[in-house]
Write a protein that holds these residues in place. Structure first.
Motif, PDB file in Angstrom:
ATOM      1  N   ILE A  88       0.841  -1.192   0.000  1.00 43.98           N
ATOM      2  CA  ILE A  88       0.000   0.000   0.000  1.00 43.98           C
ATOM      3  C   ILE A  88       0.881   1.248   0.000  1.00 43.98           C
ATOM      4  CG2 ILE A  88      -1.609   1.364   1.399  1.00 43.98           C
ATOM      5  CD1 ILE A  88      -2.941  -1.278   2.217  1.00 43.98           C
ATOM      6  N   GLN A  89       1.967   1.223   0.759  1.00 46.34           N
ATOM      7  CA  GLN A  89       2.858   2.369   0.843  1.00 46.34           C
ATOM      8  C   GLN A  89       3.439   2.707  -0.528  1.00 46.34           C
ATOM      9  OE1 GLN A  89       2.890  -0.282   2.943  1.00 46.34           O
ATOM     10  NE2 GLN A  89       1.951   0.808   4.656  1.00 46.34           N
ATOM     11  N   LYS A 120      -7.447   4.345   9.943  1.00 45.83           N
ATOM     12  CA  LYS A 120      -7.312   5.358  10.992  1.00 45.83           C
ATOM     13  C   LYS A 120      -6.564   6.584  10.476  1.00 45.83           C
ATOM     14  CE  LYS A 120      -6.319   3.994  15.233  1.00 45.83           C
ATOM     15  NZ  LYS A 120      -5.722   3.236  16.350  1.00 45.83           N
ATOM     16  N   GLU A 121      -5.530   6.370   9.674  1.00 45.40           N
ATOM     17  CA  GLU A 121      -4.751   7.479   9.108  1.00 45.40           C
ATOM     18  C   GLU A 121      -5.537   8.285   8.079  1.00 45.40           C
ATOM     19  OE1 GLU A 121      -1.328   5.567   7.444  1.00 45.40           O
ATOM     20  OE2 GLU A 121      -0.572   4.933   9.413  1.00 45.40           O
ATOM     21  N   PHE A 132     -10.359  -0.574  -2.071  1.00 42.72           N
ATOM     22  CA  PHE A 132     -11.239  -1.589  -1.487  1.00 42.72           C
ATOM     23  C   PHE A 132     -10.383  -2.691  -0.878  1.00 42.72           C
ATOM     24  CE2 PHE A 132     -13.344   0.572  -4.893  1.00 42.72           C
ATOM     25  CZ  PHE A 132     -14.649   0.742  -4.468  1.00 42.72           C
ATOM     26  N   GLY A 133     -10.837  -3.233   0.249  1.00 50.35           N
ATOM     27  CA  GLY A 133     -10.067  -4.244   0.951  1.00 50.35           C
ATOM     28  C   GLY A 133     -10.395  -5.668   0.553  1.00 50.35           C
ATOM     29  N   ARG A 134      -9.740  -6.570   1.241  1.00 50.52           N
ATOM     30  CA  ARG A 134      -9.929  -8.003   1.010  1.00 50.52           C
ATOM     31  C   ARG A 134     -11.351  -8.418   1.353  1.00 50.52           C
ATOM     32  NH1 ARG A 134      -5.508 -11.854   3.131  1.00 50.52           N
ATOM     33  NH2 ARG A 134      -5.900 -12.663   1.081  1.00 50.52           N
ATOM     34  N   LEU A 194      -9.601  -3.543   4.553  1.00 44.26           N
ATOM     35  CA  LEU A 194      -8.337  -2.790   4.530  1.00 44.26           C
ATOM     36  C   LEU A 194      -7.719  -2.786   5.921  1.00 44.26           C
ATOM     37  CD1 LEU A 194      -9.538   0.256   2.389  1.00 44.26           C
ATOM     38  CD2 LEU A 194      -7.852  -1.466   1.703  1.00 44.26           C
ATOM     39  N   PRO A 195      -6.399  -2.638   6.008  1.00 45.22           N
ATOM     40  CA  PRO A 195      -5.744  -2.590   7.321  1.00 45.22           C
ATOM     41  C   PRO A 195      -6.284  -1.436   8.184  1.00 45.22           C
ATOM     42  CG  PRO A 195      -4.121  -2.867   5.572  1.00 45.22           C
ATOM     43  CD  PRO A 195      -5.435  -2.573   4.908  1.00 45.22           C
ATOM     44  N   LYS A 196      -6.519  -1.730   9.451  1.00 44.26           N
ATOM     45  CA  LYS A 196      -7.090  -0.765  10.383  1.00 44.26           C
ATOM     46  C   LYS A 196      -6.247   0.504  10.480  1.00 44.26           C
ATOM     47  CE  LYS A 196      -8.962  -0.406  15.055  1.00 44.26           C
ATOM     48  NZ  LYS A 196      -9.206  -1.136  16.304  1.00 44.26           N
TER      49      LYS A 196
END
Length: 170
Positions: free
Chosen positions: A63-64, A115-116, A102-104, A109-111
């Motif tokens: 993702i980064q 949050k960010e 969109f997440g898995r 998506l990672p929490k």
């Protein structure tokens, strides 16, 4: 330009259907991370039909890495954990590129990412006891809202293959 971003998708049929949606709506597709299936999978091939021919899928390991490359884009993160409804966002094209991530299918998506980016996290309203919608349906709903807000950009609003008067013909 709009990019649909899938984070580590798990279901080949969903990815195939999303390719068809991206092709129909003139949107790019990006996949982040490993796939849990092969692009030669039978379910994938059945869902994407021949839409993959000539359709480029952008790929990133993390993702980064994706966010670094797309840091100038206006990005949104689709999750059931947001309190903001997708239709409440102003998605009118402002001479910018957009992405919708969109997440898995199994865990989203990672929490920490959410949050960010809590101010750009969006949800689709559902019944309170419903866990989720199908991933390809979720993509279609959010992509359609973007297109609606932008007067469907350069998409055809008339039947072009069989002719505008198809329903009037015997």
């Amino acid at each position: 330009m709009v990019t649909i971003v899938l984070y580590r998708p798990e279901k080949p049929a969903n990815v195939g259907n999303i390719i068809r949606t991206c092709m129909a709506f003139s949107m790019n597709l990006c996949i982040i991370g490993e796939l849990s299936f092969s692009l030669s999978d039978k379910a994938f091939k059945r869902a994407e039909m021949d839409y993959c021919i000539g359709f480029d899928i952008e790929r990133y390991d993390t993702i980064q890495e994706f966010l670094l490359k797309h840091k100038e884009d206006e990005g949104y993160f689709v999750t059931r954990y947001s309190n903001k409804v997708y239709s409440s966002f102003d998605l009118k094209e402002k001479n910018k590129n957009f992405f919708f991530m969109f997440g898995r299918e199994s865990n989203g998506l990672p929490k920490e990412l959410l949050k960010e980016n809590i101010d750009r996290a969006m949800r689709i309203p559902m019944m309170p006891n419903c866990r989720s919608l199908n991933l390809s349906n979720t993509v279609a709903i959010v992509a359609s809202e973007f297109l609606r807000q932008n007067a469907f950009l350069s998409l055809s609003t008339k039947e072009c293959i069989k002719g505008e008067d198809f329903l009037l013909k015997d």
